[in-house]
Design an enzyme around this catalytic site. Structure first.
Site, PDB file in Angstrom:
ATOM      1  N   HIS A  15       0.820  -1.212   0.000  1.00 48.57           N
ATOM      2  CA  HIS A  15       0.000   0.000   0.000  1.00 48.57           C
ATOM      3  C   HIS A  15       0.855   1.263   0.000  1.00 48.57           C
ATOM      4  O   HIS A  15       0.338   2.352  -0.262  1.00 48.57           O
ATOM      5  CB  HIS A  15      -0.907  -0.021   1.236  1.00 48.57           C
ATOM      6  CG  HIS A  15      -2.323   0.393   0.955  1.00 48.57           C
ATOM      7  ND1 HIS A  15      -2.910   0.336  -0.295  1.00 48.57           N
ATOM      8  CD2 HIS A  15      -3.308   0.851   1.788  1.00 48.57           C
ATOM      9  CE1 HIS A  15      -4.168   0.744  -0.219  1.00 48.57           C
ATOM     10  NE2 HIS A  15      -4.429   1.073   1.021  1.00 48.57           N
ATOM     11  N   ASN A  35      -6.931   6.812   4.043  1.00 46.34           N
ATOM     12  CA  ASN A  35      -8.329   7.193   3.812  1.00 46.34           C
ATOM     13  C   ASN A  35      -8.596   8.686   3.886  1.00 46.34           C
ATOM     14  O   ASN A  35      -9.668   9.142   3.484  1.00 46.34           O
ATOM     15  CB  ASN A  35      -9.241   6.474   4.814  1.00 46.34           C
ATOM     16  CG  ASN A  35      -9.245   4.971   4.612  1.00 46.34           C
ATOM     17  OD1 ASN A  35      -8.539   4.440   3.762  1.00 46.34           O
ATOM     18  ND2 ASN A  35     -10.039   4.277   5.410  1.00 46.34           N
TER      19      ASN A  35
END
Length: 213
Positions: A36, A83
């Protein structure tokens, strides 16, 4: 008098045109080697190649700024976790003359692309990626350049749970596949700054990737 001279002759770092390259990732040592965080790998490599002087804290991000040719460039690593990545764009959206369509490049991992592949795009949906969803929400549109770097496992290798997979560390061989792409990414970023995303897509998006999302 001093203030007047400062206005006339001083030039703050946050004034004037700037190309902004944002690598998406998560802060903390536990995430450094994860799939990620491949966006941060690219940002760190660009900083090394372009001989940036160092990182500084700027709001909710770590940033570094330098001139690359005739372009002023700012590298950005959000510190908000994936996020909420779009929060780092607030100051640029208030910047006179700055355009996300022209001046912004997002670098992100892409589980829909196989490891060793990549794709540049001028616009498009977030495709389920929470970091891109946050960027899109901050901008209010989908028209910004992005580099999507494939992290999907080779055919026949079980990915398992998606969240666990993207937050797991690259193995040594898989990491080397990504690192071999870095010189290409440097070339592509310099082309983008000089000629725009259309030229980058025509030159760097290989035919083998044309069927990918």
């Amino acid at each position: 008098m001093l203030r007047a001279l400062t206005r006339l002759f001083g030039r703050r770092e946050d004034e004037g045109p700037v190309k902004v390259i944002v690598g998406l990732g998560n802060p903390g040592k536990e995430y450094e080697r994860t799939r990620h965080n491949v966006g941060w790998w690219v940002i760190d490599h660009l900083a090394d190649v372009w001989h940036f002087d160092g990182w500084r804290r700027d709001g909710e991000a770590r940033v570094a700024t330098v001139n690359v040719g005739s372009a002023k460039v700012r590298l950005v690593k959000p510190q908000t976790y994936m996020n909420l990545s779009g929060a780092v764009l607030r100051s640029y959206l208030r910047r006179p003359g700055w355009s996300a369509q022209r001046d912004l490049m997002i670098v992100v991992d892409e589980v829909a692309l196989p490891l060793g592949s990549y794709r540049f795009r001028a616009s498009g949906s977030a495709g389920g990626h929470n970091g891109l969803k946050s960027i899109e929400a901050a901008l209010g549109h989908q028209d910004y350049a992005r580099l999507r770097i494939g992290i999907a496992p080779p055919a026949g290798r079980n990915r398992g749970d998606l969240s666990d997979y993207v937050l797991s560390e690259f193995g040594k061989s898989d990491a080397s596949v990504v690192k071999e792409l870095m010189p290409t990414f440097v070339d592509a970023m310099e082309t983008w700054m000089r000629d725009g995303i259309g030229t980058v897509m025509n030159r760097f998006n290989k035919k083998v990737q044309s069927g990918e999302p």
